[in-house]
Write a protein that holds these residues in place. Structure first.
Motif, PDB file in Angstrom:
ATOM      1  N   UNK A 122      63.819  52.133   1.457  1.00  7.15           N
ATOM      2  CA  UNK A 122      62.451  51.648   1.655  1.00  7.15           C
ATOM      3  C   UNK A 122      61.583  52.820   2.086  1.00  7.15           C
ATOM      4  N   UNK A 123      60.326  52.805   1.663  1.00  8.05           N
ATOM      5  CA  UNK A 123      59.414  53.861   2.071  1.00  8.05           C
ATOM      6  C   UNK A 123      58.506  54.349   0.964  1.00  8.05           C
ATOM      7  N   UNK A 124      58.821  53.988  -0.285  1.00  2.44           N
ATOM      8  CA  UNK A 124      57.951  54.352  -1.388  1.00  2.44           C
ATOM      9  C   UNK A 124      58.162  55.765  -1.892  1.00  2.44           C
ATOM     10  N   UNK A 125      57.394  56.100  -2.928  1.00  2.00           N
ATOM     11  CA  UNK A 125      57.563  57.372  -3.635  1.00  2.00           C
ATOM     12  C   UNK A 125      57.285  58.564  -2.723  1.00  2.00           C
ATOM     13  N   UNK A 126      56.278  58.466  -1.877  1.00  2.00           N
ATOM     14  CA  UNK A 126      55.941  59.595  -1.004  1.00  2.00           C
ATOM     15  C   UNK A 126      57.125  59.988  -0.133  1.00  2.00           C
TER      16      UNK A 126
END
Length: 299
Positions: A122-126
């Protein structure tokens, strides 16, 4: 020296594979050969064009695939990776899979002398690009200990949540809460606008009060209020994870919030067009009420 095979090079998988290749000998594969070639071009990874050619030295496999169906196909289907890996190999599923499927695959792997760990992120592309993802890990203590050096290449917050399948369960439940937070905040801000409170002012109230969430702190100011809807996490992937969570909740027998959120966001998907961003939950409310809370749409 043994090698790791990394499968699945989408928006999240590609940056994760690059980071992994900086620490371990890594071969990468994707159903789109250009994706593997792109990762190999700017990292230490080696691109594969055919899973028949993984090599005899592959001792670990990392999967970053869309669904349990894709995972099962790779491990049991034509590729048959489980049957081809040596005893003592390690499989790490870092995608969002069905916990029940994960438990079954882990048992099949154990019968072959292969360790199996689910480690969704979890945390996204960044955060995938910086190696600072949150990772929810499921598996036996010994298997998780073996997986940790690989997991640490992409994650900075790593929690061993339980046995096989627990990681995937935790991921689905986290995304359920995330989506429900966006929906609840959108609902509140929509009602607030109807009563004369500007959306930005209502979000400011929420962020200074007990209604604060990651949705109000990040997704509203960055994606919803400006009307950009560009978090780069797909609405359909969000619904997939919510569906997993709902099936889990059905086993408990009482989860009215889960059911209501999933049903509302599923029915609202119809009007959003192709490949919407998950922050377009706000557009579902705008279409249903005629009240827009973003700057890119007329009130």
């Amino acid at each position: 020296m043994s090698a790791t095979l990394f499968l699945g090079l989408g928006r999240m998988g590609a940056p994760m594979a690059r980071l992994h290749a900086a620490a371990f000998a890594t071969r990468v594969f994707d159903v789109f050969p250009a994706a593997a070639e792109a990762v190999a071009a700017d990292s230490a990874a080696e691109a594969l064009s055919d899973l028949a050619d993984i090599g005899d030295d592959v001792a670990s496999v990392i999967l970053m695939l869309p669904t349990s169906h894709h995972v099962e196909e790779v491990l049991r289907g034509n590729a048959g990776l489980l049957a081809r890996l040596p005893r003592g190999a390690l499989v790490i599923d870092m995608g969002s899979s069905e916990p029940a499927s994960t438990r079954t695959l882990a048992a099949e792997a154990a019968a072959l002398g292969i360790d199996y760990v689910d480690a969704p992120v979890s945390g996204g592309i960044a955060k995938a690009e910086t190696g600072s993802l949150t990772v929810m890990v499921g598996g036996t203590a010994d298997a998780v200990a073996r997986a940790m050096p690989h997991v640490r290449t992409v994650g900075s917050s790593i929690v061993h949540v339980g046995p096989a399948g627990a990681g995937h369960a935790a991921k689905a439940l986290n995304n359920l809460v995330s989506a429900t937070n966006i929906a609840a905040a959108t609902e509140a801000v929509t009602v607030a606008k109807h009563f004369g409170i500007e959306p930005a002012a209502m979000v400011e109230v929420l962020n200074a009060s007990t209604g604060m969430s990651q949705a109000t702190r990040v997704k509203f100011p960055d994606h919803i209020l400006p009307g950009t809807y560009a978090s780069r996490f797909a609405y359909d992937l969000m619904l997939k994870d919510m569906g997993i969570a709902r099936r889990m909740a059905d086993e408990v027998g009482y989860a009215p919030v889960t059911g209501a959120a999933f049903d509302a966001l599923s029915s609202g998907r119809v009007g959003l067009g192709d490949d919407p961003d998950h922050t377009e939950i706000a557009r579902v409310y705008a279409q249903a009420t005629g009240i827009s809370i973003d700057e890119g749409t007329a009130a």
